[in-house]
Enzyme design. Structure first.
Site, PDB file in Angstrom:
ATOM      1  N   THR A  45      -2.089  25.147 -43.109  1.00 40.03           N
ATOM      2  CA  THR A  45      -2.563  25.242 -41.723  1.00 40.03           C
ATOM      3  C   THR A  45      -4.072  25.137 -41.631  1.00 40.03           C
ATOM      4  O   THR A  45      -4.607  24.663 -40.631  1.00 40.03           O
ATOM      5  CB  THR A  45      -2.080  26.578 -41.110  1.00 40.03           C
ATOM      6  OG1 THR A  45      -0.669  26.503 -40.981  1.00 40.03           O
ATOM      7  CG2 THR A  45      -2.686  26.852 -39.757  1.00 40.03           C
ATOM      8  N   SER A  92       2.512  24.507 -47.640  1.00 41.74           N
ATOM      9  CA  SER A  92       2.679  25.166 -48.944  1.00 41.74           C
ATOM     10  C   SER A  92       4.134  25.426 -49.318  1.00 41.74           C
ATOM     11  O   SER A  92       4.442  25.615 -50.495  1.00 41.74           O
ATOM     12  CB  SER A  92       1.861  26.461 -49.006  1.00 41.74           C
ATOM     13  OG  SER A  92       2.375  27.430 -48.136  1.00 41.74           O
ATOM     14  N   THR A 125      -0.623  29.242 -46.129  1.00 44.35           N
ATOM     15  CA  THR A 125      -0.432  30.685 -46.329  1.00 44.35           C
ATOM     16  C   THR A 125       1.008  31.044 -46.707  1.00 44.35           C
ATOM     17  O   THR A 125       1.256  32.122 -47.231  1.00 44.35           O
ATOM     18  CB  THR A 125      -0.801  31.470 -45.054  1.00 44.35           C
ATOM     19  OG1 THR A 125       0.093  31.118 -44.002  1.00 44.35           O
ATOM     20  CG2 THR A 125      -2.236  31.219 -44.643  1.00 44.35           C
TER      21      THR A 125
HETATM   22  C1  SIN Z   1       1.630  26.318 -44.958  1.00 48.65           C
HETATM   23  O1  SIN Z   1       1.884  27.323 -45.616  1.00 48.65           O
HETATM   24  O2  SIN Z   1       1.278  25.265 -45.495  1.00 48.65           O
HETATM   25  C2  SIN Z   1       1.783  26.302 -43.483  1.00 48.65           C
HETATM   26  C3  SIN Z   1       1.513  27.600 -42.853  1.00 48.65           C
HETATM   27  C4  SIN Z   1       0.146  28.146 -43.086  1.00 48.65           C
HETATM   28  O3  SIN Z   1      -0.684  27.624 -43.815  1.00 48.65           O
HETATM   29  O4  SIN Z   1      -0.131  29.201 -42.457  1.00 48.65           O
END
Ligand code: SIN
Length: 362
Positions: A45, A92, A125
Site C-alpha cells: 500500500t 505482500s 503490511t
Molecule cells: C499489502 O500488504 O501489500 C497490501 C496492504 C498494505 O500494504 O497495507
C-alpha cells in the site's frame, strides 16, 4: 536529462513531472556528512494508488515505483544520501519464497559494502511480520535494516507512507540502531521483527508489540532506543541464504471446532516438509486431528504447535505430549512467524530435536 529536454514540447505538465521526478530522485548530490541509505522497494500500500483522495479501501497496491516514492519525500535529502532500487512490485500477500530470497541476498550484498550504511525496505503490511522475521534471521550484518509500510495509499488524504519512510531513513542512518536486528518503523514506533504484530485490518496504528513492547521511538529526526532485540538475530544465527534458490514447503493448518485431519493429509500428500498447526488455546490438537499429525511425523514431516490466538507462549508438552509424539512447541512465535522459522530450520536439518533447539533459541 538531455533526452527529456528534447521531448519537452510533446509532454503535458503532469507527464513532464512524472518523467523528470525519477531522474531527480536518482541523482542527488551525495553529502559526505550524511549516511548512505539504500531503499529497496517491494510494493504494498505504501506504493498504492486510489482513484480519489478519500479512497482508503479498494485502491490498487504496488503500483508506484521507488523513484516516485522517494521524490514524494524531498526532506530525505536533509537526513541521508538516499538511492532506490525496485526488488519487486507486489501486494505482500503475493510475496513468495523466491522474492524473499532475492531480497535477503540483495540486502547482504549491499550491507557488505562500505558505501552503504543502512537499508530501508518498503513492503506491504499484510505479511510484513513474516518478511521482517525472515530477514531478521538471515541478514548477515549489524548495520540497520528497517522495514516500512503504510496503511493508506499515497493518493489518499493524510497518507502515512511519506512520514513513515522519512522516519525509517532516520532510523537506518542512526548509529544507535546498529546490532538490533531487523526493525519496523511506523507511527513513530520502532518495533523488533520478532515482536511485531499486525492487529487491525484498517487502522494506521495497526502495528504493535503487545507481548514484548517497542524497541524505541523516532521523534523529530532522532531515534530513542530502550532495549535490544529479545532473541538471537542476523549475525548470531546459523542460517545462511547465500546461493539458496528455494525454501522448503511449509504450510499452516488452523485448528477449530469440529475440525478434521483432511487438510494435514492433503498437505503431506502435496509434499509439505513442515506443518505449523495453529491450535486453539495453548495450541491444542483435537482428537480428530491428532492421528493426522502422528502420521505426518511418521513420514518425517516436522510439525510445530503454535497458538491460533497469536499471542502467548507454547512450551514443550503443554497440553500435548511433544516428547511422545515427536512434535515441536512454537514458543512465542505466532503461526506465520513459526512457518518462517520452520522453513529456515528445514534448510539445516529435519531432526525435530534440533528444530526444537532453534525454536527455543530464535
Ligand atoms: C499489502 O500488504 O501489500 C497490501 C496492504 C498494505 O500494504 O497495507
Amino acid at each position: 536529462m538531455k533526452k527529456l529536454l528534447a521531448l519537452l514540447p510533446m509532454l503535458s505538465f503532469s507527464a513532464l513531472l512524472t518523467a523528470v521526478q525519477p531522474a531527480l530522485a536518482q541523482a542527488p548530490a551525495a553529502n559526505p556528512a550524511l549516511p548512505n541509505i539504500k531503499i529497496l522497494a517491494t510494493g504494498g500500500t505504501i506504493a498504492g494508488a486510489g482513484v480519489s483522495s478519500t479512497q482508503y479501501a479498494g485502491y490498487q497496491a504496488a503500483v508506484t515505483p521507488v523513484d516516485k516514492l522517494l521524490a514524494a519525500v524531498p526532506e530525505l535529502s536533509k537526513v541521508a544520501n538516499v538511492t532506490g532500487e525496485q526488488i519487486a512490485q507486489v501486494a505482500s500477500h503475493n510475496m513468495t519464497g523466491d522474492i524473499l530470497l532475492k531480497l535477503a541476498q540483495r540486502v547482504n550484498v549491499l550491507l557488505a559494502s562500505k558505501d552503504v550504511d543502512g537499508v530501508v525496505i518498503t513492503h506491504g503490511t499484510n505479511t510484513l511480520e513474516e518478511s521482517a522475521y525472515f530477514l531478521n534471521l538471515v541478514v548477515k550484518s549489524s548495520k540497520p535494516v528497517v522495514m516500512v509500510g503504510a496503511m493508506r495509499p499515497g493518493t489518499s488524504m493524510s497518507a502515512d507512507g511519506p512520514m513513515n519512510i522519512f522516519r525509517s531513513v532516520i532510523t537506518a542512518g542512526s548509529k544507535d540502531a546498529h546490532g538490533r536486528g531487523v526493525m519496523v518503523v511506523m507511527n513513530d514506533q520502532i518495533i523488533g521483527a520478532r515482536d511485531l504484530h499486525k492487529t487491525d485490518t484498517m487502522t494506521v496504528d495497526t502495528f504493535k508489540a503487545p507481548v514484548f513492547g517497542y524497541l524505541g521511538f523516532v521523534v523529530d529526526g532522532k531515534t530513542h532506543f530502550y532495549k535490544p532485540a529479545a532473541r538471537k538475530h542476523t549475525t548470531a544465527t546459523e542460517f545462511d541464504v547465500t546461493g539458496l534458490t528455494s525454501l522448503p514447503k511449509v504450510d499452516i493448518v488452523l485448528g477449530y471446532e469440529d475440525d478434521s485431519r483432511t487438510a494435514i493429509d492433503a498437505l503431506v500428500a502435496a509434499g509439505a516438509k513442515g506443518i505449523v498447526h495453529a491450535g486453539a488455546g495453548t495450541a491444542s490438537v483435537s482428537a480428530a486431528v491428532q492421528p493426522g499429525i502422528l502420521d505426518a511425523v511418521a513420514r518425517k514431516v516436522a510439525v510445530v504447535r503454535s497458538p491460533r490466538a497469536s499471542l502467548g507462549i507454547i512450551t514443550r508438552n503443554m497440553e500435548f505430549d511433544d516428547d511422545k509424539f515427536g512434535t515441536i512447541s512454537g514458543d512465542t512465535l505466532n503461526p506465520p512467524k513459526a512457518r518462517i522459522l520452520l522453513m529456515l530450520a528445514l534448510t539445516k536439518t529435519s531432526d525435530p530435536k534440533e528444530i526444537q533447539r532453534m525454536f527455543d533459541m530464535y
